[in-house]
Scaffold this active site. Structure first.
Site, mmCIF file in Angstrom:
data_model
loop_
_atom_site.group_PDB
_atom_site.id
_atom_site.type_symbol
_atom_site.label_atom_id
_atom_site.label_comp_id
_atom_site.label_asym_id
_atom_site.label_seq_id
_atom_site.Cartn_x
_atom_site.Cartn_y
_atom_site.Cartn_z
ATOM 1 N N GLU A 1 32.946 49.663 36.180
ATOM 2 C CA GLU A 1 33.387 48.264 36.115
ATOM 3 C C GLU A 1 34.738 48.145 35.422
ATOM 4 O OE1 GLU A 1 31.922 46.449 38.056
ATOM 5 O OE2 GLU A 1 29.982 47.435 38.248
ATOM 6 N N HIS B 1 37.494 48.619 37.959
ATOM 7 C CA HIS B 1 37.830 47.366 38.662
ATOM 8 C C HIS B 1 38.674 46.465 37.761
ATOM 9 C CE1 HIS B 1 35.297 47.994 42.108
ATOM 10 N NE2 HIS B 1 34.168 47.955 41.444
ATOM 11 N N HIS C 1 42.218 47.581 37.315
ATOM 12 C CA HIS C 1 42.942 47.350 38.566
ATOM 13 C C HIS C 1 43.392 45.873 38.611
ATOM 14 C CE1 HIS C 1 42.918 48.168 43.222
ATOM 15 N NE2 HIS C 1 44.104 47.854 42.779
HETATM 16 ZN ZN LIG Z 1 32.284 48.638 42.317
#
Ligand SMILES: [Zn+2]
Length: 635
Positions: free
Chosen positions: A423, A426, A429
Site C-alpha cells: 500500500e 501505491h 506513487h
Molecule cells: Zn494494490
C-alpha cells in the site's frame, strides 16, 4: 495481497463516475468468525489517519459542497465555445479543474470518514450526498470530450503552438483526438449511448445468477462443523492444510456451477456479442484491438505476453512436481496448489517494527524516497488498526486534493508487513505524481497502477530472504513469492489466452456454447500446468466463475503490470546504473504519457517480450532454489 479493482478510463471520468476505482483496494477475504474488536476511541492517535488535514470539521465540508453546487451551472457557459481560441479552451480546462479538485477533496473526506466506521450514519449520509453531486458534476461537463474530438486536429495544433499554458495539455488532447477515427457521428453516438443499459445486461445477469440465485451446498470443515460453501469460504479452504476439505470444496463448488453452465454460456455469448458489436461499429479489426486501444496498447503486447509465458512455462511444470513430492502425494490436483507448503512462520511483527522493516527493505530506492515515505508514516497517512465497524481489507487512497491515505487492518502477521509495503508503494506513487504533475496528469492508469506496489513487495521479499537463515522461514517466503508469480503473471496470462481464443471463435462465426468454452479452457489449463498435474474434469468449466471475463480483455493488465515491476525491481537490486533514477521519474510521471511509454522511461519495454521472459526466468531460479532448500530439509 495484490489485487486491484477499477476500470481503465481517464482520471477525469474515474474520479467522477467510479470513485471506488480511485482506491487501489487489496481486500482480504474476511474471516467470518466473531472476535471482540477494539473501539476506535481506544486507539492511540499516532495509529490513526488525520482526516482533519482535509477539513477540521463537517461544517467546512458542507461549505465546499455548497460551493460545488454553485459551480456546476457555470460549466454551461463554455459549451460550444472551446474552438473559439486557445485562451477560451484554457479557461474552460481551468474552471473544470477547480470544480474537480473541490469535488475530489469533499469526496475524499466523506469516503474515508465512512470507511473508518461503516456504521456512522452521518458519514453514510455525507457519502450519499457527495456521490449524487458527483453525477451532477459529471453531467455538467459531459459535452466537452465530443466537442474537443470534433475540432480539426490542425486547429488544435495551432492552438498549442500559440499558447504555452495550453501546451501543457498536449498529451491529454492527443489522447482525446486519437479516438477520432473510431468516433461516430453525434447521432450515432447518441444511439449507442442509449443502448448503455442493454450493453451492461450480460454482466448484470451473470452477477445475479452468481451472487443471488445459485445456492451452494454445505461442507464439513476441518473442525467438523457443517458450513455453507461460498466463494469467500472456497478461497479460504483452498489455502488450508486439510486436503479432504479442499477436495470437497472444489468438487461441490464446481459441480454447483456446472448445473448452470448453459445459462453462463448464454451470458458469455451475449457479453462477447457486445464486444463484437462495439468493434464493428467503431471500425476496429478485432475485439482485442478495440479493447487495447483504450490504453493505446498494440495487439503485439498481448500476443508477446502469451508467447513469452508459454514458451518459458517449464519452471511451473517443475514446481507442480516439486510440490507433489514435498507434500508426499501420489497425485497432485489443482486444489493442492494453494495449500500451505510450510505453515506460516509464527512470527508476530508489531506495527512499529513492520514500518522499520519496510524502511530498511526499501533503502535501495534512495534517500529521497525514504525521507518522504518516513514523513508519510508519521504524518497521518495511515489508519493502522482493526476496529469495530471499520472497512475490512487494505487500500491506498489517492487524490490530487489531499495527501495519500492508507487503510489497513494490521494484525501482526508477516503477510501484513507485505501489505504495508504494498500500500505504501501505491501511496508513494500518488505522492510523487501529485507533487510533479499538473492536475490533468495527476493520476495513473490501471495499466501501471500495480507496478509501484509490487516493486515494493519484491524489494521486501529480497530483503527478508537475504536476512533470514531459518530454513522454514526461507521456504515459506520462497513459496509465497512463487505463488505470487503463479497467481499474478501465469494464471492471469492463462485467463487472457482463454479470453482471446473465446473471442476469436465468436468472431469467426462459431457458436458460443458451454461445451466450446470448456473445450478451450481444457486446452489452456493443460498447456500452463503441464504433465505432472492430475486434472479433474470439472475444472474445465472454471470460466463460468471468473467475473473479470465480463470486463473485455482486462486481466492481462495484472500480468503485464507484474512483469514490469519484476523487471524494474531486479534492475534496482542488481544496482543497474540509472535504474533508481529512472524508476523514481516513472513514479513522478502520473499519466503524462501513454502507459507503454511511461514504462519505457522507467527502464522496461513492455512492447518486447523480454520483461515477461525475465520474470519467467526469475520463477525458474526461485523454483531451483526451493528444490535445494527442500533437499536440505530432508537431509
Ligand atoms: Zn494494490
Amino acid at each position: 495481497m495484490s489485487r486491484l479493482d477499477g476500470l481503465p478510463c481517464s482520471r477525469l471520468l474515474l474520479v467522477l463516475l467510479i470513485p471506488a476505482a480511485l482506491l487501489f483496494s487489496d481486500a482480504i477475504q474476511g474471516a467470518e468468525g466473531i472476535k471482540a474488536l477494539k473501539q476506535r476511541s481506544e486507539i492511540p492517535e499516532r495509529y490513526k489517519w488525520s482526516l482533519d488535514h482535509i477539513y477540521s470539521d463537517h461544517a467546512l465540508w458542507e461549505k465546499d459542497c455548497q460551493a460545488i453546487e454553485a459551480m456546476i451551472p457555470n460549466m454551461e457557459q463554455y459549451k460550444g465555445t472551446l474552438a473559439q481560441s486557445p485562451d477560451r479552451m484554457l479557461e474552460f480546462f481551468r474552471a473544470r479543474e477547480r470544480l474537480f479538485l473541490l469535488y475530489e477533496k469533499a469526496l475524499s473526506y466523506a469516503y474515508l470518514l465512512k470507511d473508518q466506521d461503516t456504521r456512522d450514519q452521518v458519514a453514510i449520509g455525507m457519502r450519499d450526498r457527495i456521490m449524487n453531486l458527483g453525477t451532477k458534476v459529471s453531467e455538467s461537463v459531459a459535452w466537452a470530450s465530443p466537442e474537443i474530438v470534433a475540432i480539426a486536429p490542425e486547429k488544435i495544433g495551432d492552438f498549442l503552438s500559440r499558447s504555452d499554458e495550453l501546451a501543457v495539455y498536449r498529451h491529454y488532447l492527443d489522447d482525446e483526438l486519437r479516438m477520432k477515427e473510431h468516433t461516430l457521428s453525434p447521432e450515432e453516438e447518441r444511439i449507442i449511448a442509449l443502448a448503455g443499459d442493454v450493453m451492461r445486461s450480460p454482466q448484470e445477469v451473470m452477477r445475479t445468477l452468481r451472487d443471488t440465485d445459485i445456492r451452494f451446498p454445505t461442507i464439513v470443515d476441518s473442525e467438523g462443523d457443517e458450513v455453507v460453501l461460498s466463494e469467500g469460504r472456497y478461497y479460504a479452504f483452498m489455502q488450508g492444510p486439510d486436503r479432504r476439505v479442499r477436495r470437497e470444496a472444489a468438487e461441490k463448488l464446481m459441480t454447483t456451477y456446472i448445473g448452470f453452465q448453459n445459462t453462463f454460456a448464454s451470458t458469455m455469448a451475449a457479453n462477447i456479442a457486445r464486444d463484437i458489436f462495439n468493434t464493428r461499429t467503431r471500425g476496429y479489426s478485432s475485439c482485442l484491438e478495440a479493447s487495447l486501444d483504450q490504453d493505446n496498447v498494440k495487439v503485439a503486447v498481448y500476443e508477446n505476453l502469451i508467447k513469452a509465458v508459454t514458451d518459458n512455462i517449464a519452471p511451473l511444470h517443475k514446481y507442480v512436481e516439486l510440490r507433489r513430492k514435498f507434500m508426499g502425494l501420489d497425485e497432485i490436483h489443482l486444489y493442492d496448489m494453494s495449500a500451505p507448503l510450510i505453515p506460516e512462520v509464527e512470527e508476530k511483527v508489531e506495527y512499529d517494527d513492520a514500518v522499520a522493516m519496510v524502511k530498511e527493505a526499501l533503502t535501495p530506492l534512495g534517500s529521497d524516497y525514504l525521507t518522504q515515505m518516513s514523513a508519510g508514516f508519521e504524518s497521518g497517512w495511515v489508519d493502522v488498526c482493526e476496529t469495530e465497524g471499520k472497512r475490512t481489507g487494505a487500500y491506498s487512497w489517492g487524490s490530487y486534493a489531499t495527501h495519500p491515505y492508507m487503510l489497513l487492518n494490521y494484525n501482526n502477521t508477516l503477510d501484513d508487513v507485505f501489505t504495508v509495503a504494498h500500500e505504501m508503494g501505491h501511496s508513494m506513487h500518488t505522492y510523487y505524481t501529485i507533487h510533479n504533475q499538473p492536475y490533468v496528469y495527476g493520476e495513473y492508469t490501471i495499466f501501471v497502477a500495480e507496478v509501484a506496489s509490487t516493486t515494493n513487495e519484491a524489494l521486501l521479499m529480497d530483503y527478508l530472504l537475504k536476512k533470514t537463515t531459518d530454513l522454514d522461514k526461507k521456504l515459506y517466503l520462497l513459496s509465497q513469492w512463487i505463488d505470487q508469480i503463479r497467481g499474478t503473471l501465469v494464471t492471469q496470462t492463462m485467463f487472457a489466452e482463454w479470453e482471446k481464443l473465446a473471442h476469436e471463435r465468436a468472431e469467426a462465426g462459431e457458436a458460443i456454447t458451454a461445451e466450446s468454452m470448456s473445450e478451450v479452457y481444457h486446452d489452456v489449463l493443460r498447456k500452463y500446468y503441464g504433465p505432472h498435474m492430475t486434472y479433474d474434469d470439472y475444472y474445465d468449466h472454471t470460466w463460468v466463475r471468473i467475473p473479470h471475463f465480463y470486463r473485455n480483455f482486462y486481466v492481462y493488465k495484472y500480468a503485464t503490470s507484474y512483469a514490469a515491476s519484476a523487471a524494474l525491481s531486479q534492475n534496482i537490486l542488481k544496482g543497474k546504473e540509472g535504474a533508481v533514477e529512472a524508476y523514481l521519474s516513472f513514479l513522478k510521471s502520473g499519466s503524462s504519457d501513454y502507459p507503454i511509454e511511461l514504462l519505457k522511461k522507467a527502464g522496461v519495454d513492455m512492447s518486447t517480450p523480454e520483461p515477461v521472459e525475465e520474470t519467467m526466468k526469475l520463477l525458474g531460479r526461485l523454483v531451483d532454489e526451493m528444490e535445494q532448500l527442500m533437499n536440505q530439509k530432508k537431509m
